[in-house]
Design a protein around this motif. Structure first.
Motif, PDB file in Angstrom:
ATOM      1  N   GLN A   1       4.568   0.201  -2.381  1.00  0.00           N
ATOM      2  CA  GLN A   1       4.037   0.758  -3.608  1.00  0.00           C
ATOM      3  C   GLN A   1       2.511   0.792  -3.518  1.00  0.00           C
ATOM      4  N   CYS A   2       1.927   1.880  -3.990  1.00  0.00           N
ATOM      5  CA  CYS A   2       0.477   2.005  -3.967  1.00  0.00           C
ATOM      6  C   CYS A   2      -0.142   1.017  -4.951  1.00  0.00           C
TER       7      CYS A   2
ATOM      8  N   HIS B   1       5.266   5.392  -5.330  1.00  0.00           N
ATOM      9  CA  HIS B   1       6.093   4.990  -4.192  1.00  0.00           C
ATOM     10  C   HIS B   1       5.991   5.988  -3.049  1.00  0.00           C
TER      11      HIS B   1
ATOM     12  N   VAL C   1       4.377   6.482  -0.390  1.00  0.00           N
ATOM     13  CA  VAL C   1       3.478   5.826   0.550  1.00  0.00           C
ATOM     14  C   VAL C   1       3.947   6.114   1.965  1.00  0.00           C
TER      15      VAL C   1
ATOM     16  N   LEU D   1      -1.467   2.063   5.545  1.00  0.00           N
ATOM     17  CA  LEU D   1      -0.631   2.816   4.625  1.00  0.00           C
ATOM     18  C   LEU D   1      -1.492   3.743   3.776  1.00  0.00           C
TER      19      LEU D   1
ATOM     20  N   CYS E   1      -1.377   6.415   0.335  1.00  0.00           N
ATOM     21  CA  CYS E   1      -0.632   6.909  -0.816  1.00  0.00           C
ATOM     22  C   CYS E   1      -0.691   8.441  -0.825  1.00  0.00           C
TER      23      CYS E   1
ATOM     24  N   THR F   1      -5.888   4.320   0.764  1.00  0.00           N
ATOM     25  CA  THR F   1      -5.327   3.679   1.960  1.00  0.00           C
ATOM     26  C   THR F   1      -5.426   2.169   1.810  1.00  0.00           C
TER      27      THR F   1
END
Ligand SMILES: [Zn+2]
Length: 110
Positions: A4-5, A11, A13, A96, A98, A104
């Motif tokens: 999750q961001c 979600h 991501v 990761l 979003c 990030t």
């Protein structure tokens, strides 16, 4: 594990895998260079083996030694580079992203 961001809670991501790509590329490059050096010694070894059997066999065994050395070097170090890059991704880089707000972030280690 659902990501999750942390900024917007989305979600959507995705894993960026920057390190992995970088590692695989540099690993393959290094591996090919090292493989080329290996190819030379492989060629020498092949030549020595072939020397006893005559010039025709010597050429064939030299080539086989060179090809084998190059392939093994490139593949081995490419795989090692990708593994190293994956480690970097997981431990160092913001891996990761979003898809909604482009934020990030690092995966939370739980
Ligand atoms: Zn977001």
């Amino acid at each position: 594990m659902s990501m999750q961001c942390p900024r917007c809670g989305s979600h959507h991501v995705t894993a960026r895998q920057v390190g992995r790509k970088f590692g695989a590329a540099t690993g393959s490059g290094c591996g090919t260079a090292i493989g080329a050096a290996g190819a030379l010694s492989g060629a020498k070894a092949g030549a020595l083996i072939g020397l006893a059997a005559g010039p025709m066999v010597m050429t064939v065994t030299s080539l086989a030694g060179a090809v084998f050395g190059g392939l093994v070097g490139g593949t081995t170090f490419g795989v090692a580079g990708a593994k190293l890059g994956t480690e970097l991704d997981q431990k160092v880089l913001d891996n990761l992203a979003c898809a909604d707000c482009q934020h990030t972030f690092r995966p939370s280690i739980e």
